[in-house]
Design a protein around this motif. Structure first.
Motif, PDB file in Angstrom:
ATOM      1  N   LEU A 132      11.571  11.277   8.789  1.00  0.00           N
ATOM      2  CA  LEU A 132      11.548  12.056  10.024  1.00  0.00           C
ATOM      3  C   LEU A 132      10.353  11.729  10.908  1.00  0.00           C
ATOM      4  CD1 LEU A 132      12.329  15.410   8.247  1.00  0.00           C
ATOM      5  CD2 LEU A 132      13.927  14.036   9.548  1.00  0.00           C
ATOM      6  N   PRO A 133      10.567  11.790  12.228  1.00  0.00           N
ATOM      7  CA  PRO A 133       9.442  11.575  13.136  1.00  0.00           C
ATOM      8  C   PRO A 133       8.352  12.634  12.928  1.00  0.00           C
ATOM      9  CG  PRO A 133      11.519  11.730  14.358  1.00  0.00           C
ATOM     10  CD  PRO A 133      11.819  12.002  12.923  1.00  0.00           C
ATOM     11  N   ASP A 134       8.776  13.865  12.644  1.00  0.00           N
ATOM     12  CA  ASP A 134       7.806  14.927  12.372  1.00  0.00           C
ATOM     13  C   ASP A 134       7.680  15.138  10.866  1.00  0.00           C
ATOM     14  OD1 ASP A 134      10.269  16.078  11.849  1.00  0.00           O
ATOM     15  OD2 ASP A 134       9.667  18.054  12.588  1.00  0.00           O
ATOM     16  N   GLY A 135       7.870  14.047  10.124  1.00  0.00           N
ATOM     17  CA  GLY A 135       7.895  14.106   8.662  1.00  0.00           C
ATOM     18  C   GLY A 135       6.678  14.755   8.052  1.00  0.00           C
ATOM     19  N   ASN A 136       5.530  14.489   8.605  1.00  0.00           N
ATOM     20  CA  ASN A 136       4.317  15.031   8.012  1.00  0.00           C
ATOM     21  C   ASN A 136       4.325  16.559   8.017  1.00  0.00           C
ATOM     22  OD1 ASN A 136       1.844  14.640   6.711  1.00  0.00           O
ATOM     23  ND2 ASN A 136       0.734  14.888   8.636  1.00  0.00           N
ATOM     24  N   ALA A 137       4.694  17.171   9.134  1.00  0.00           N
ATOM     25  CA  ALA A 137       4.730  18.631   9.219  1.00  0.00           C
ATOM     26  C   ALA A 137       5.822  19.197   8.309  1.00  0.00           C
ATOM     27  CB  ALA A 137       4.965  19.085  10.658  1.00  0.00           C
ATOM     28  N   ARG A 138       7.003  18.603   8.326  1.00  0.00           N
ATOM     29  CA  ARG A 138       8.098  19.073   7.457  1.00  0.00           C
ATOM     30  C   ARG A 138       7.739  18.874   5.996  1.00  0.00           C
ATOM     31  NH1 ARG A 138      13.791  18.076   9.205  1.00  0.00           N
ATOM     32  NH2 ARG A 138      14.159  19.141   7.251  1.00  0.00           N
ATOM     33  N   GLN A 139       7.126  17.744   5.712  1.00  0.00           N
ATOM     34  CA  GLN A 139       6.711  17.459   4.340  1.00  0.00           C
ATOM     35  C   GLN A 139       5.712  18.515   3.856  1.00  0.00           C
ATOM     36  OE1 GLN A 139       3.861  14.337   3.796  1.00  0.00           O
ATOM     37  NE2 GLN A 139       4.835  13.633   1.916  1.00  0.00           N
ATOM     38  N   LEU A 140       4.747  18.819   4.699  1.00  0.00           N
ATOM     39  CA  LEU A 140       3.724  19.792   4.311  1.00  0.00           C
ATOM     40  C   LEU A 140       4.309  21.193   4.134  1.00  0.00           C
ATOM     41  CD1 LEU A 140       0.771  18.562   6.530  1.00  0.00           C
ATOM     42  CD2 LEU A 140       0.998  18.339   4.044  1.00  0.00           C
ATOM     43  N   ASP A 168       0.828  -1.206   0.000  1.00  0.00           N
ATOM     44  CA  ASP A 168       0.000   0.000   0.000  1.00  0.00           C
ATOM     45  C   ASP A 168       0.868   1.265   0.000  1.00  0.00           C
ATOM     46  OD1 ASP A 168      -2.756   0.769  -0.164  1.00  0.00           O
ATOM     47  OD2 ASP A 168      -2.497   1.682   1.813  1.00  0.00           O
ATOM     48  N   LYS A 169       2.008   1.201   0.667  1.00  0.00           N
ATOM     49  CA  LYS A 169       2.930   2.342   0.680  1.00  0.00           C
ATOM     50  C   LYS A 169       3.357   2.699  -0.748  1.00  0.00           C
ATOM     51  CE  LYS A 169       7.400   3.684   2.634  1.00  0.00           C
ATOM     52  NZ  LYS A 169       8.487   3.279   3.531  1.00  0.00           N
ATOM     53  N   ASP A 170       3.616   1.682  -1.573  1.00  0.00           N
ATOM     54  CA  ASP A 170       3.990   1.925  -2.967  1.00  0.00           C
ATOM     55  C   ASP A 170       2.824   2.508  -3.751  1.00  0.00           C
ATOM     56  OD1 ASP A 170       6.721   0.775  -2.980  1.00  0.00           O
ATOM     57  OD2 ASP A 170       5.662  -1.103  -2.559  1.00  0.00           O
ATOM     58  N   ARG A 171       1.618   2.031  -3.478  1.00  0.00           N
ATOM     59  CA  ARG A 171       0.430   2.551  -4.153  1.00  0.00           C
ATOM     60  C   ARG A 171       0.263   4.035  -3.845  1.00  0.00           C
ATOM     61  NH1 ARG A 171      -4.356   4.078  -2.914  1.00  0.00           N
ATOM     62  NH2 ARG A 171      -4.138   3.422  -0.760  1.00  0.00           N
ATOM     63  N   VAL A 172       0.439   4.404  -2.575  1.00  0.00           N
ATOM     64  CA  VAL A 172       0.311   5.806  -2.170  1.00  0.00           C
ATOM     65  C   VAL A 172       1.425   6.642  -2.809  1.00  0.00           C
ATOM     66  CG1 VAL A 172       0.436   7.386  -0.193  1.00  0.00           C
ATOM     67  CG2 VAL A 172      -0.914   5.275  -0.046  1.00  0.00           C
ATOM     68  N   ARG A 173       2.646   6.118  -2.813  1.00  0.00           N
ATOM     69  CA  ARG A 173       3.763   6.835  -3.428  1.00  0.00           C
ATOM     70  C   ARG A 173       3.523   7.056  -4.923  1.00  0.00           C
ATOM     71  NH1 ARG A 173       9.553   5.705  -1.901  1.00  0.00           N
ATOM     72  NH2 ARG A 173       9.668   6.362   0.261  1.00  0.00           N
ATOM     73  N   LEU A 174       2.984   6.032  -5.596  1.00  0.00           N
ATOM     74  CA  LEU A 174       2.692   6.163  -7.019  1.00  0.00           C
ATOM     75  C   LEU A 174       1.619   7.226  -7.239  1.00  0.00           C
ATOM     76  CD1 LEU A 174       3.075   5.315  -9.949  1.00  0.00           C
ATOM     77  CD2 LEU A 174       1.466   3.429  -9.535  1.00  0.00           C
ATOM     78  N   ARG A 206      10.531  13.239  -5.008  1.00  0.00           N
ATOM     79  CA  ARG A 206      11.325  12.357  -4.153  1.00  0.00           C
ATOM     80  C   ARG A 206      11.642  13.048  -2.823  1.00  0.00           C
ATOM     81  NH1 ARG A 206      15.304  12.119  -7.101  1.00  0.00           N
ATOM     82  NH2 ARG A 206      14.627  10.442  -8.462  1.00  0.00           N
ATOM     83  N   GLU A 207      12.000  14.315  -2.896  1.00  0.00           N
ATOM     84  CA  GLU A 207      12.337  15.073  -1.684  1.00  0.00           C
ATOM     85  C   GLU A 207      11.161  15.090  -0.710  1.00  0.00           C
ATOM     86  OE1 GLU A 207      13.421  19.644  -0.324  1.00  0.00           O
ATOM     87  OE2 GLU A 207      13.128  19.202  -2.442  1.00  0.00           O
ATOM     88  N   VAL A 208       9.981  15.368  -1.199  1.00  0.00           N
ATOM     89  CA  VAL A 208       8.797  15.438  -0.338  1.00  0.00           C
ATOM     90  C   VAL A 208       8.489  14.066   0.257  1.00  0.00           C
ATOM     91  CG1 VAL A 208       6.305  15.869  -0.312  1.00  0.00           C
ATOM     92  CG2 VAL A 208       7.826  17.454  -1.495  1.00  0.00           C
ATOM     93  N   ILE A 209       8.573  13.020  -0.557  1.00  0.00           N
ATOM     94  CA  ILE A 209       8.295  11.662  -0.065  1.00  0.00           C
ATOM     95  C   ILE A 209       9.336  11.247   0.965  1.00  0.00           C
ATOM     96  CG2 ILE A 209       8.287   9.227  -0.735  1.00  0.00           C
ATOM     97  CD1 ILE A 209       6.865  10.086  -3.336  1.00  0.00           C
ATOM     98  N   GLU A 210      10.604  11.541   0.692  1.00  0.00           N
ATOM     99  CA  GLU A 210      11.671  11.168   1.630  1.00  0.00           C
ATOM    100  C   GLU A 210      11.560  11.924   2.943  1.00  0.00           C
ATOM    101  OE1 GLU A 210      15.291  11.676  -0.584  1.00  0.00           O
ATOM    102  OE2 GLU A 210      15.027   9.770  -1.637  1.00  0.00           O
ATOM    103  N   LEU A 211      11.134  13.170   2.894  1.00  0.00           N
ATOM    104  CA  LEU A 211      10.931  13.928   4.134  1.00  0.00           C
ATOM    105  C   LEU A 211       9.915  13.220   5.024  1.00  0.00           C
ATOM    106  CD1 LEU A 211      10.734  17.692   3.126  1.00  0.00           C
ATOM    107  CD2 LEU A 211      12.334  16.643   4.718  1.00  0.00           C
ATOM    108  N   TYR A 212       8.855  12.771   4.423  1.00  0.00           N
ATOM    109  CA  TYR A 212       7.799  12.104   5.183  1.00  0.00           C
ATOM    110  C   TYR A 212       8.311  10.793   5.777  1.00  0.00           C
ATOM    111  CZ  TYR A 212       3.367  10.115   6.512  1.00  0.00           C
ATOM    112  OH  TYR A 212       2.343   9.560   7.227  1.00  0.00           O
ATOM    113  N   ASP A 213       9.058  10.034   4.984  1.00  0.00           N
ATOM    114  CA  ASP A 213       9.534   8.716   5.426  1.00  0.00           C
ATOM    115  C   ASP A 213      10.617   8.809   6.490  1.00  0.00           C
ATOM    116  OD1 ASP A 213       7.822   7.466   3.690  1.00  0.00           O
ATOM    117  OD2 ASP A 213       9.356   7.035   2.185  1.00  0.00           O
TER     118      ASP A 213
END
Length: 135
Positions: free
Chosen positions: A79-87, A47-53, A70-77
Motif C-alpha cells: 500500500l502507498p500508505d502501508g507504513n500507517a496501516r502496518q503500524l 537489504d529488503k530481505d535482511r529487514v524482513r528477516l 506476513r500480514e504486517v509485512i505485506e501491508l507495508y509492501d
C-alpha cells in the motif's frame, strides 16, 4: 556481497548475522517472508530481505504467528500508505498479545495457588503419618 552498488547478502552471511540456521532462512523463504534473487542455485538476498528477516525473528520472539508477521509485512509492501496501516495493524496485534499474556498470567497465578494448596495438604498428611512409615 556488493553487486551493482547495492549491498547483497548470502544465506551464510544472514545466518551468521542473525544467529539462525540456513534452514531457518530457507523455511521463511518457503513461507513467502523472504524473496531472494537466484543466480543459478545461489540465493542472493537484498537489504529488503535482511529487514524482513529481522522483523520476522522479532515477531517470533514476541509470539506472533508467521501468518501475522506476513500480514504486517505485506501491508507495508502493498500500500502507498502501508507504513500507517502496518503500524495500526501492528498495534492491534500487540494489544491482542498483551491481552493473551494477561490471561496467561492470571492462569499461572491460579495454578500456583492450587499447587500451594495441594502441597500444603500433602505436607500435613505426611506429618500426620507415624514416623516409621516413611520408605
Amino acid at each position: 556481497m556488493i553487486s551493482d552498488g547495492a549491498r547483497t547478502y548470502s544465506i551464510s552471511e544472514l545466518s551468521r548475522m542473525f544467529e539462525v540456521t540456513p534452514r531457518t532462512i530457507r523455511f521463511y523463504e518457503q513461507e513467502g517472508l523472504l524473496e531472494p534473487q537466484r543466480r543459478g542455485q545461489t540465493r542472493v538476498y537484498h537489504d529488503k530481505d535482511r529487514v524482513r528477516l529481522k522483523l520476522t525473528l522479532r515477531g517470533k520472539r514476541l509470539g506472533f504467528s508467521l501468518a501475522e508477521i506476513r500480514e504486517v509485512i505485506e501491508l507495508y509492501d502493498a500500500l502507498p500508505d502501508g507504513n500507517a496501516r502496518q503500524l495500526r495493524r501492528l498495534l492491534e496485534l500487540l494489544a491482542e498479545k498483551r491481552t493473551n499474556l494477561q490471561r496467561q498470567e492470571e492462569d499461572i497465578r491460579l495454578m500456583r495457588r492450587e499447587l500451594d494448596d495441594v502441597e500444603g495438604r500433602c505436607r500435613e498428611a505426611l506429618e500426620a503419618l507415624p514416623e516409621n512409615t516413611e520408605g
